[in-house]
Design an enzyme around this catalytic site. Structure first.
Site, PDB file in Angstrom:
ATOM      1  N   ASP A   1       0.311  -1.518  26.772  1.00 31.45           N
ATOM      2  CA  ASP A   1       0.427  -0.833  28.065  1.00 31.45           C
ATOM      3  C   ASP A   1      -0.892  -0.222  28.545  1.00 31.45           C
ATOM      4  O   ASP A   1      -1.008   0.113  29.723  1.00 31.45           O
ATOM      5  CB  ASP A   1       1.510   0.255  27.983  1.00 31.45           C
ATOM      6  CG  ASP A   1       1.244   1.230  26.851  1.00 31.45           C
ATOM      7  OD1 ASP A   1       1.143   0.781  25.688  1.00 31.45           O
ATOM      8  OD2 ASP A   1       1.121   2.435  27.118  1.00 31.45           O
TER       9      ASP A   1
ATOM     10  N   ASN B   1      -9.898  10.857   5.104  1.00 31.63           N
ATOM     11  CA  ASN B   1     -10.706  10.546   6.294  1.00 31.63           C
ATOM     12  C   ASN B   1      -9.885   9.837   7.366  1.00 31.63           C
ATOM     13  O   ASN B   1     -10.193   9.889   8.549  1.00 31.63           O
ATOM     14  CB  ASN B   1     -11.949   9.717   5.927  1.00 31.63           C
ATOM     15  CG  ASN B   1     -11.656   8.605   4.947  1.00 31.63           C
ATOM     16  OD1 ASN B   1     -10.503   8.374   4.581  1.00 31.63           O
ATOM     17  ND2 ASN B   1     -12.681   7.906   4.518  1.00 31.63           N
TER      18      ASN B   1
ATOM     19  N   ARG C   1     -13.598  13.498  17.575  1.00 28.16           N
ATOM     20  CA  ARG C   1     -14.790  12.900  18.187  1.00 28.16           C
ATOM     21  C   ARG C   1     -14.402  11.862  19.248  1.00 28.16           C
ATOM     22  O   ARG C   1     -13.320  11.293  19.204  1.00 28.16           O
ATOM     23  CB  ARG C   1     -15.617  12.169  17.112  1.00 28.16           C
ATOM     24  CG  ARG C   1     -16.278  13.098  16.117  1.00 28.16           C
ATOM     25  CD  ARG C   1     -17.151  12.334  15.137  1.00 28.16           C
ATOM     26  NE  ARG C   1     -16.371  11.513  14.219  1.00 28.16           N
ATOM     27  CZ  ARG C   1     -16.904  10.674  13.342  1.00 28.16           C
ATOM     28  NH1 ARG C   1     -18.210  10.499  13.282  1.00 28.16           N
ATOM     29  NH2 ARG C   1     -16.132   9.983  12.518  1.00 28.16           N
TER      30      ARG C   1
ATOM     31  N   HIS D   1      -3.235   8.988  10.515  1.00 30.84           N
ATOM     32  CA  HIS D   1      -2.234   8.100  11.109  1.00 30.84           C
ATOM     33  C   HIS D   1      -1.353   8.906  12.051  1.00 30.84           C
ATOM     34  O   HIS D   1      -0.714   9.870  11.649  1.00 30.84           O
ATOM     35  CB  HIS D   1      -1.399   7.419  10.019  1.00 30.84           C
ATOM     36  CG  HIS D   1      -2.184   6.362   9.311  1.00 30.84           C
ATOM     37  ND1 HIS D   1      -1.709   5.638   8.252  1.00 30.84           N
ATOM     38  CD2 HIS D   1      -3.435   5.898   9.536  1.00 30.84           C
ATOM     39  CE1 HIS D   1      -2.625   4.771   7.870  1.00 30.84           C
ATOM     40  NE2 HIS D   1      -3.693   4.918   8.620  1.00 30.84           N
TER      41      HIS D   1
ATOM     42  N   ASP E   1      -7.803   3.048  13.561  1.00 29.46           N
ATOM     43  CA  ASP E   1      -7.190   3.566  14.793  1.00 29.46           C
ATOM     44  C   ASP E   1      -6.536   2.476  15.631  1.00 29.46           C
ATOM     45  O   ASP E   1      -6.534   2.527  16.857  1.00 29.46           O
ATOM     46  CB  ASP E   1      -8.231   4.363  15.608  1.00 29.46           C
ATOM     47  CG  ASP E   1      -8.889   5.418  14.748  1.00 29.46           C
ATOM     48  OD1 ASP E   1      -8.144   6.084  14.009  1.00 29.46           O
ATOM     49  OD2 ASP E   1     -10.120   5.544  14.783  1.00 29.46           O
TER      50      ASP E   1
ATOM     51  N   GLN F   1      -7.578   2.673   7.775  1.00 29.79           N
ATOM     52  CA  GLN F   1      -8.807   2.161   8.410  1.00 29.79           C
ATOM     53  C   GLN F   1      -8.647   0.671   8.751  1.00 29.79           C
ATOM     54  O   GLN F   1      -7.538   0.175   8.818  1.00 29.79           O
ATOM     55  CB  GLN F   1     -10.013   2.442   7.513  1.00 29.79           C
ATOM     56  CG  GLN F   1     -10.081   3.934   7.171  1.00 29.79           C
ATOM     57  CD  GLN F   1     -10.814   4.242   5.905  1.00 29.79           C
ATOM     58  OE1 GLN F   1     -10.727   3.521   4.921  1.00 29.79           O
ATOM     59  NE2 GLN F   1     -11.524   5.349   5.913  1.00 29.79           N
TER      60      GLN F   1
HETATM   61  P1  IMP Z   1     -16.368   8.051   6.017  1.00 32.99           P
HETATM   62  O1  IMP Z   1     -15.227   7.169   5.703  1.00 32.99           O
HETATM   63  O2  IMP Z   1     -15.953   9.464   6.370  1.00 32.99           O
HETATM   64  O3  IMP Z   1     -17.443   8.017   4.969  1.00 32.99           O
HETATM   65  O4  IMP Z   1     -17.078   7.490   7.364  1.00 32.99           O
HETATM   66  C1  IMP Z   1     -17.699   6.219   7.399  1.00 32.99           C
HETATM   67  C2  IMP Z   1     -17.400   5.515   8.705  1.00 32.99           C
HETATM   68  O5  IMP Z   1     -16.016   5.166   8.743  1.00 32.99           O
HETATM   69  C3  IMP Z   1     -17.640   6.367   9.954  1.00 32.99           C
HETATM   70  O6  IMP Z   1     -18.074   5.512  10.999  1.00 32.99           O
HETATM   71  C4  IMP Z   1     -16.262   6.912  10.266  1.00 32.99           C
HETATM   72  O7  IMP Z   1     -16.118   7.242  11.632  1.00 32.99           O
HETATM   73  C5  IMP Z   1     -15.405   5.715   9.896  1.00 32.99           C
HETATM   74  N1  IMP Z   1     -14.005   6.060   9.543  1.00 32.99           N
HETATM   75  C6  IMP Z   1     -13.551   6.510   8.358  1.00 32.99           C
HETATM   76  N2  IMP Z   1     -12.224   6.670   8.378  1.00 32.99           N
HETATM   77  C7  IMP Z   1     -11.815   6.281   9.597  1.00 32.99           C
HETATM   78  C8  IMP Z   1     -10.525   6.180  10.220  1.00 32.99           C
HETATM   79  O8  IMP Z   1      -9.483   6.457   9.657  1.00 32.99           O
HETATM   80  N3  IMP Z   1     -10.514   5.729  11.503  1.00 32.99           N
HETATM   81  C9  IMP Z   1     -11.651   5.379  12.139  1.00 32.99           C
HETATM   82  N4  IMP Z   1     -12.859   5.456  11.601  1.00 32.99           N
HETATM   83  C10 IMP Z   1     -12.949   5.896  10.341  1.00 32.99           C
HETATM   84 MG    MG Z   2      -6.724   7.001  12.711  1.00 31.21          MG
END
Ligand code: IMP
Ligand code: MG
Length: 332
Positions: free
Chosen positions: A281, A39, A251, A42, A13, A174
């Site tokens: 900003d 997961n 979340r 973007h 993020d 990620q």
């Molecule tokens: P998983 O990848 O769904 O197994 O989650 C494992 C950890 O990675 C958790 O803390 C998720 O919140 C975090 N996570 C997975 N993908 C992202 C993403 O794209 N952005 C932020 N956190 C992520």
């Molecule tokens: Mg993201």
């Protein structure tokens, strides 16, 4: 360019979608290869419209760009088909025939596991899907009739594009601190998220890469459980304008001030040649919408300078607003 890797620095993020969409337009990208899985979301803002992409590469905003999904990725078929529809990109999407498939059962397994729940996973099922791939029982893209028209050999297509001097971007997902190897284990995702792994998932060797851009956000956020140095209360984060919710799962994101030590480590392991800093900003409100470095306040410039001093790489791109074009481009 011609072959650039985009990699996140912290817990995801950081605004990779924004940086990629800018480069797609500005550098007229020919090919963009997405890695990782569903997961990750973007976010791309273009002409007042917001997209949260879990599967389609963020470079879709460049209409001539070929959009590929690498062999190392994990494809969620219904989500991909939905996003192809939404972005009208069916004529330029290619999925590697050997990308693995994430299914509904993986999401159920993810959600019903007390261990995974404790890690605060996204619930999409990527961990269980990767487990199945490692057991060599997973389906791959060539087993899925709906993907038939999209199947390609992404590694060959991408390397051919690099040979032809085309503009190629490898889209990491990620951030480094969610890496299975370099992150805050066990509070990490199910894959390595480093620049080397992004290359591997796309099928491009390290000698073919010209630039690695590490993306920092001007403050840090994290969703799910695990350590977050300097974590602020939700109240304090809101006061500073740093409270966010996740683009994918909705979340609350936890937040903390920028961390130069972590930035240094991320730049090192990614082998970054340049940095991008997004959401300047949010920390220095007077920089909102700035398009030139000279427009920044002395404090904002000092912050950028300190990132350069600590990481020893130039901050080439600075995000000053949500739109793909809200950016200071310092590349020569
Ligand atoms: P998983 O990848 O769904 O197994 O989650 C494992 C950890 O990675 C958790 O803390 C998720 O919140 C975090 N996570 C997975 N993908 C992202 C993403 O794209 N952005 C932020 N956190 C992520
Ligand atoms: Mg993201």
């Amino acid at each position: 360019m011609p072959c650039t890797v985009i990699a996140g620095a912290f817990w995801g993020d950081e605004g990779k979608g924004k940086i990629i969409s800018y480069l797609a337009l500005k550098d007229k990208l020919d090919v963009c290869v997405r890695t990782g899985s569903v997961n990750a979301a973007h976010t791309v803002w273009i002409q007042g419209k917001r997209y949260a992409l879990h599967m389609v590469p963020a470079a879709f905003v460049q209409e001539k760009c070929r959009l590929l999904i690498g062999a190392g990725s994990n494809v969620h078929v219904p989500q991909l088909l939905k996003e192809i529809q939404e972005t009208q990109t069916g004529n330029r999407i290619g999925v590697d025939f050997q990308a693995s498939i994430i299914e509904e059962k993986h999401s159920s397994q993810d959600k019903s596991s007390a261990h995974l729940k404790g890690l605060g996973t996204t619930g999409w099922g990527v961990g269980p899907a990767v487990e199945e791939r490692v057991r060599r029982t997973a389906k791959t893209a060539r087993d899925i009739p709906e993907l038939k028209t999209y199947l390609v050999d992404v590694a060959t297509e991408t390397n051919n594009a690099i040979n032809a001097d085309k503009q190629v971007l490898l889209e990491g997902t990620q951030g480094l601190l969610l890496s299975l190897y370099y992150g805050t284990y066990p509070y990490v995702t199910s894959r390595d998220t480093s620049a080397s792994a992004i290359c591997s998932e796309a099928g491009v060797g390290p000698t073919r890469i010209d630039d690695v851009i590490v993306v920092f956000k001007a403050f840090i956020t994290r969703v799910g459980t695990g350590p977050l140095p300097g974590e602020l209360t939700k109240e304090e984060a809101t006061k500073r304008g740093w409270f966010e919710t996740a683009a994918g799962t909705g979340r609350d994101r936890r937040s903390a001030p920028f961390n130069f030590e972590l930035a240094k480590k991320a730049a090192m392991i990614h082998g970054a040649t340049e940095a991008a800093v997004t959401k300047l900003d949010s920390v220095f409100p007077e920089s909102k919408g700035a398009k030139a470095y000279e427009e920044l306040s002395r404090e904002a410039k000092q912050f950028i300078q300190k990132i350069e001093d600590e990481t020893t790489i130039p901050v080439a791109l600075v995000g000053t607003g949500p739109d793909a074009l809200d950016i200071i481009d310092r590349r020569t």
